[in-house]
Design a protein around this motif. Structure first.
Motif, PDB file in Angstrom:
ATOM      1  N   LYS A 168       0.813  -1.214   0.000  1.00 45.02           N
ATOM      2  CA  LYS A 168       0.000   0.000   0.000  1.00 45.02           C
ATOM      3  C   LYS A 168       0.851   1.272   0.000  1.00 45.02           C
ATOM      4  CE  LYS A 168      -4.049  -2.048   2.216  1.00 45.02           C
ATOM      5  NZ  LYS A 168      -5.023  -1.970   3.335  1.00 45.02           N
ATOM      6  N   GLY A 169       2.152   1.097  -0.006  1.00 45.57           N
ATOM      7  CA  GLY A 169       3.056   2.235   0.049  1.00 45.57           C
ATOM      8  C   GLY A 169       3.802   2.453  -1.244  1.00 45.57           C
ATOM      9  N   GLU A 170       5.112   2.655  -1.144  1.00 45.85           N
ATOM     10  CA  GLU A 170       5.963   2.916  -2.302  1.00 45.85           C
ATOM     11  C   GLU A 170       6.303   1.590  -2.990  1.00 45.85           C
ATOM     12  OE1 GLU A 170       7.843   4.122  -5.255  1.00 45.85           O
ATOM     13  OE2 GLU A 170       7.105   5.687  -3.901  1.00 45.85           O
ATOM     14  N   HIS A 171       5.782   1.402  -4.199  1.00 49.16           N
ATOM     15  CA  HIS A 171       6.000   0.115  -4.885  1.00 49.16           C
ATOM     16  C   HIS A 171       6.153   0.274  -6.396  1.00 49.16           C
ATOM     17  CE1 HIS A 171       1.435   0.397  -4.640  1.00 49.16           C
ATOM     18  NE2 HIS A 171       1.682   0.430  -5.937  1.00 49.16           N
ATOM     19  N   VAL A 182       6.288  -8.121  -2.093  1.00 43.29           N
ATOM     20  CA  VAL A 182       6.259  -7.731  -3.510  1.00 43.29           C
ATOM     21  C   VAL A 182       7.617  -7.184  -3.952  1.00 43.29           C
ATOM     22  CG1 VAL A 182       3.780  -7.300  -3.615  1.00 43.29           C
ATOM     23  CG2 VAL A 182       5.322  -5.455  -2.891  1.00 43.29           C
ATOM     24  N   ALA A 183       8.670  -7.533  -3.222  1.00 42.29           N
ATOM     25  CA  ALA A 183      10.010  -7.058  -3.561  1.00 42.29           C
ATOM     26  C   ALA A 183      10.540  -7.761  -4.806  1.00 42.29           C
ATOM     27  CB  ALA A 183      10.958  -7.289  -2.386  1.00 42.29           C
ATOM     28  N   THR A 184      11.541  -7.167  -5.446  1.00 42.74           N
ATOM     29  CA  THR A 184      12.168  -7.758  -6.624  1.00 42.74           C
ATOM     30  C   THR A 184      13.617  -8.127  -6.337  1.00 42.74           C
ATOM     31  OG1 THR A 184      12.809  -5.565  -7.440  1.00 42.74           O
ATOM     32  CG2 THR A 184      10.728  -6.486  -8.251  1.00 42.74           C
ATOM     33  N   HIS A 185      14.114  -9.075  -7.104  1.00 42.47           N
ATOM     34  CA  HIS A 185      15.527  -9.454  -7.015  1.00 42.47           C
ATOM     35  C   HIS A 185      16.338  -8.486  -7.871  1.00 42.47           C
ATOM     36  CE1 HIS A 185      19.178 -11.920  -7.278  1.00 42.47           C
ATOM     37  NE2 HIS A 185      18.736 -12.492  -6.178  1.00 42.47           N
ATOM     38  N   PRO A 186      17.472  -7.982  -7.371  1.00 42.86           N
ATOM     39  CA  PRO A 186      18.177  -6.908  -8.070  1.00 42.86           C
ATOM     40  C   PRO A 186      19.230  -7.341  -9.084  1.00 42.86           C
ATOM     41  CG  PRO A 186      19.151  -7.220  -5.907  1.00 42.86           C
ATOM     42  CD  PRO A 186      18.007  -8.187  -6.007  1.00 42.86           C
ATOM     43  N   SER A 187      19.547  -8.628  -9.182  1.00 43.02           N
ATOM     44  CA  SER A 187      20.689  -9.049  -9.994  1.00 43.02           C
ATOM     45  C   SER A 187      20.435  -8.900 -11.486  1.00 43.02           C
ATOM     46  CB  SER A 187      21.041 -10.509  -9.682  1.00 43.02           C
ATOM     47  OG  SER A 187      22.086 -10.964 -10.528  1.00 43.02           O
ATOM     48  N   ASP A 188      21.391  -8.317 -12.209  1.00 42.77           N
ATOM     49  CA  ASP A 188      21.407  -8.357 -13.671  1.00 42.77           C
ATOM     50  C   ASP A 188      22.029  -9.665 -14.144  1.00 42.77           C
ATOM     51  OD1 ASP A 188      20.475  -5.586 -14.530  1.00 42.77           O
ATOM     52  OD2 ASP A 188      22.112  -5.043 -13.195  1.00 42.77           O
ATOM     53  N   MET A 189      23.157 -10.025 -13.545  1.00 43.80           N
ATOM     54  CA  MET A 189      23.842 -11.267 -13.909  1.00 43.80           C
ATOM     55  C   MET A 189      22.905 -12.469 -13.820  1.00 43.80           C
ATOM     56  SD  MET A 189      26.985 -13.153 -11.917  1.00 43.80           S
ATOM     57  CE  MET A 189      28.025 -11.710 -11.907  1.00 43.80           C
ATOM     58  N   PRO A 218      -0.066  -6.483 -11.392  1.00 41.09           N
ATOM     59  CA  PRO A 218       0.552  -5.228 -10.966  1.00 41.09           C
ATOM     60  C   PRO A 218      -0.218  -4.565  -9.832  1.00 41.09           C
ATOM     61  CG  PRO A 218      -0.604  -4.931 -13.044  1.00 41.09           C
ATOM     62  CD  PRO A 218      -0.621  -6.407 -12.756  1.00 41.09           C
ATOM     63  N   LEU A 219       0.502  -3.755  -9.081  1.00 42.05           N
ATOM     64  CA  LEU A 219      -0.079  -2.935  -8.040  1.00 42.05           C
ATOM     65  C   LEU A 219      -0.484  -1.587  -8.653  1.00 42.05           C
ATOM     66  CD1 LEU A 219       2.564  -3.890  -5.353  1.00 42.05           C
ATOM     67  CD2 LEU A 219       0.136  -4.516  -5.295  1.00 42.05           C
TER      68      LEU A 219
END
Length: 330
Positions: A142-145, A158-165, A302-303
């Motif tokens: 419900k916040g910053e997403h 609802v977090a994402t994984h940050p890796s490019d590799m 999506p949110l």
């Protein structure tokens, strides 16, 4: 920062034994993520076990044509390796798209795969976060997403994984080898990261105290015609808001082989299997590429403030596959 012990190790068995004896210890590679989390209080290890001197810093071309990458190979060395650039150009591009040159000189392959989300709520110990404190809630919903997950998320995270590799390695069916006190093991990278479900704090399928030793890329002729495209909010180094690793083999105008993986849209690098199924044996044209993207993104949830990622990823699929199709027919 909590006080901690420090110990440098020079053999794999000794490193594993230290973590087996002390569950509150952590392996330290380049420290580009772990040390930051220690400074904010998210990570509070009792001891750091420095693995940078382990004999795991080479990239080897194996007799079966696979590429075996040591866990302590730096990101810079991986991106510059001639076999990586020739056989898996999307991997080299993905690594170069991540962080700055200084960070790539320090960061390691094993550490990159185990880096944790950059969600602001996770990094702020004054805020609830199910990934950091199970059961405390997910304020991002419900916040910053605006840069959070549209695929594979849950009501708990609802977090994402940050890796490019990791996105490129996922596209090419990489296998992760590890060592534990009970012996060696391996897991396909596509299975390494656990679904979010109700337990977002359980991020990987690695046994407790496991040390990643190698990542192996199996032979994949299609990977020679591959690209990594990263979209971010500024041109200088930043985490993705959406990315794609794509490889395409076209013969007589028909897709003979294809690999697709998405980044910054889920809690793990996202293999686009539904899209690959639509593409296999189909005409290599924009209409097919759009249909493939739609098939994969049909599962998107999506949110209110990150729905733009659906359109972004659709456009990335069409644009990058179109470019690869043109290159394949030259």
């Amino acid at each position: 920062m909590k006080e901690f012990g420090y110990q440098r190790v020079f053999d794999v068995s000794g490193a594993v034994a230290l973590l087996d004896a002390d569950p509150d210890a952590r392996f330290l590679g380049g420290g580009t993520n772990l040390v930051d989390l220690m400074k904010t209080g998210v990570e509070r290890p009792a001891r750091l076990v420095d693995v940078r001197e382990l004999p795991l810093d080479t990239v080897e071309l194996m007799r079966d044509g696979s590429l075996r990458i040591g866990a302590t190979v730096t990101n810079s060395d991986l991106a510059a390796h001639p076999e990586v650039r020739r056989r898996y150009p999307a991997l080299a591009q993905a690594v170069l798209a991540g962080a700055s040159g200084q960070l790539r000189n320090m960061a390691t392959v094993g550490g990159n795969l185990l880096q944790r989300t950059r969600c602001g709520y996770f990094a702020d110990v004054t805020k609830p976060c199910n990934k950091r404190v199970p059961g405390s809630g997910c304020p991002a919903i419900k916040g910053e997403h605006h840069n959070h997950a549209i695929l594979g998320a849950s009501d708990h995270c609802v977090a994402t994984h940050p890796s490019d590799m990791g996105v490129a390695l996922t596209a090419f069916d990489a296998v992760v080898s590890y060592e534990t006190a009970d012996g060696p093991g391996e897991v396909p990278l596509g299975w390494l990261y656990l679904p979010v479900g109700e337990t977002p704090h359980r991020e990987t399928d690695l046994p407790q105290g496991a040390l990643i030793t190698h990542v192996t890329l199996p032979p994949a002729p299609v990977a020679a015609n591959s690209r990594y495209r990263k979209v971010r909010e500024r041109a200088s180094y930043a985490f993705a808001i959406g990315s794609i690793a794509a490889a395409l083999d076209v013969q007589d105008g028909v897709v003979r082989d294809v690999r697709l993986a998405f980044g910054a849209v889920a809690s793990r690098p996202w293999r686009a299997r539904a899209a690959e199924r639509v593409l296999a044996g189909a005409p290599a044209d924009a209409e097919t590429f759009a249909a493939a993207a739609d098939a994969e993104l049909a599962a998107a949830r999506p949110l209110p403030h990150n729905g733009y990622k659906v359109t972004l990823m659709r456009n990335l699929v069409v644009a990058e596959l179109t470019r690869l199709a043109e290159e394949a027919t030259r």
